[in-house]
Enzyme design. Structure first.
Site, PDB file in Angstrom:
ATOM      1  N   ASP A   1       0.860   5.145   1.982  1.00 36.32           N
ATOM      2  CA  ASP A   1      -0.584   5.773   2.619  1.00 36.32           C
ATOM      3  C   ASP A   1      -0.819   6.965   2.270  1.00 36.32           C
ATOM      4  OD1 ASP A   1       1.251   3.751   4.603  1.00 36.32           O
ATOM      5  OD2 ASP A   1       3.047   5.420   5.463  1.00 36.32           O
TER       6      ASP A   1
ATOM      7  N   ARG B   1       7.135  -8.545  16.214  1.00 36.20           N
ATOM      8  CA  ARG B   1       7.555  -7.088  15.887  1.00 36.20           C
ATOM      9  C   ARG B   1       6.993  -6.648  16.018  1.00 36.20           C
ATOM     10  NH1 ARG B   1       7.035  -3.904  10.585  1.00 36.20           N
ATOM     11  NH2 ARG B   1       8.286  -2.876  10.749  1.00 36.20           N
TER      12      ARG B   1
ATOM     13  N   HIS C   1       1.299  -1.178   0.043  1.00 35.66           N
ATOM     14  CA  HIS C   1      -0.264   0.344   0.338  1.00 35.66           C
ATOM     15  C   HIS C   1       0.906   1.022  -0.244  1.00 35.66           C
ATOM     16  CE1 HIS C   1       1.369  -0.200   4.053  1.00 35.66           C
ATOM     17  NE2 HIS C   1       0.732   0.928   4.551  1.00 35.66           N
TER      18      HIS C   1
ATOM     19  N   HIS D   1       4.610   0.453   0.263  1.00 35.25           N
ATOM     20  CA  HIS D   1       5.693  -0.582   1.031  1.00 35.25           C
ATOM     21  C   HIS D   1       4.654  -1.584   1.764  1.00 35.25           C
ATOM     22  CE1 HIS D   1       4.043   3.083   3.001  1.00 35.25           C
ATOM     23  NE2 HIS D   1       3.782   1.745   4.155  1.00 35.25           N
TER      24      HIS D   1
END
Length: 392
Positions: A258, A322, A256, A312
């Site tokens: 942002d 994470r 996607h 990204h």
């Protein structure tokens, strides 16, 4: 931040493999519940989390790190004129190429960053029922979300998130984040609210400084974008990616761009962020002393297309969870998103129509799953309906 003018956009709905199936809220099937305490031990991954072959990270086993420009803000923060101009040059080159850069010597205390990560552990290790007290409602952008299972039924991300609003508007409560944690989760979470209130204030200051550099790099002066974002109404998101027994099939966050203006991300030391550059997925390795900054679609529109938001994603791993802290800078709801006149001329026509951030926000929350084509799809929708309104 919702608006009343949104309509159906069936003519530009993304393809199924891009969007995932939207859950039908009228059927009798309950949305799948993502319970990380159970699923992170399962080798049989539910179909909802298995991505198409072209998106699976198994296609990209050996990846070379993306060489991301390192922006040292020490000279900028101390007012060194030469350092300011060098910083603006570095930012400009990065934003033309892929929109990602790192910032170091940024003025944010290491202790605050450590505490922000520590508080994430505390929240996401709570029982699911406790986290669901902050459950994100359908169509809204703030609250707790377990893999967006309430919105979509395929191509689900392997993660949990907690999102909340931060406003620098003086008329708003000066402790908007603290109030959110207290009112939503109770007084036992007051200490989390205190930490994230301080963190958001630090991110607000840092983001406005970066806006000064973006203004200089575009030739419109250091005050233009800083003043545009005064009184901003931004979003803070805590991302938690549990271990996954089949990281070759899943994604922590799908591909996607942002939709916001600017993202300031701090990764823990596990790693998982990847950027699509030159037709390859390239990781950005963790660096505790650095923030990862990237341009979003709204700033792409503000720059009249000169600076690009870049595709990204986040991948999972089998060994350990994470975490990342993401601050999304957004303009106030009444600001009209349009480029400064200096960026529009005979050689550079307007690329995108005027809009407000609430319009784009609702577009992504109710009608379109953010991907690499969000801004173009949104622009077509705006132009289509404005043309319809003119013909009435």
């Amino acid at each position: 931040m919702a608006i009343d003018c949104m309509r159906s956009i069936s003519s530009i709905t993304p393809k199924p493999h891009q969007m995932g199936t939207i859950n039908d809220q009228n059927n009798n099937n309950k949305p799948f519940v993502f319970d990380a305490s159970f699923l992170n031990h399962q080798s049989n991954i539910p179909d909802q989390f298995i991505w198409p072959d072209g998106d699976k990270p198994s296609n990209n086993i050996y990846l070379e790190d993306l060489p991301v420009p390192m922006l040292d803000l020490q000279g900028f923060l101390t007012g060194n004129p030469e350092a300011v101009m060098e910083a603006s040059r570095v930012v400009g080159e990065a934003c033309v190429k892929h929109g990602f850069f790192l910032v170091v010597n940024h003025g944010v205390s290491n202790e605050l960053v450590r505490n922000a990560h520590k508080m994430m552990d505390e929240f996401f290790e709570e029982p699911l029922a406790q986290k669901q007290k902050a459950q994100r409602k359908l169509g809204e952008h703030c609250g707790y979300a377990s893999s967006f299972t309430g919105r979509f039924s395929s191509n689900l991300p392997w993660k949990e998130t907690l999102s909340f609003q931060f406003s620098s508007e003086e008329s708003c409560s000066s402790k908007i984040v603290q109030d959110y944690f207290t009112n939503t989760l109770g007084h036992n979470f007051d200490h989390l609210g205190t930490v994230y209130q301080d963190y958001c204030e630090a991110m607000s200051q840092l983001s406005l400084g970066i806006m000064e550099l973006l203004g200089l790099s575009l030739g419109v002066g250091r005050r233009y974008f800083k003043e545009f974002f005064q009184g901003h109404e931004s979003v803070m998101r805590l991302n938690y990616y549990p271990p996954c027994q089949r990281p070759d099939l899943t994604l922590g966050t799908g591909p996607h761009c942002d939709p916001t203006s600017l993202t300031i991300l701090h990764q823990d030391q596990v790693g998982g962020l990847q950027v699509f550059v030159d037709d390859k997925w390239r990781p950005i390795s963790p660096n505790f002393n650095a923030f990862v900054v990237n341009i979003g679609d709204t700033f792409t529109a503000l720059s009249n297309g000169r600076y690009k938001s870049c595709l990204h994603r986040a991948v999972t791993n089998i060994e350990k969870p994470r975490k990342s802290l993401a601050f999304f800078l957004c303009p106030s709801k009444d600001r009209l998103v349009k480029p400064p006149q200096a960026l529009v001329n005979d050689e550079n026509d307007r690329v995108y129509p005027d809009f407000t951030w609430p319009m784009l926000l609702e577009f992504t929350q109710k009608h379109y799953r953010a991907d690499m084509n969000t801004l173009n799809a949104f622009s077509k929708w705006v132009q289509l309906h404005r043309r319809d309104d003119q013909e009435k």
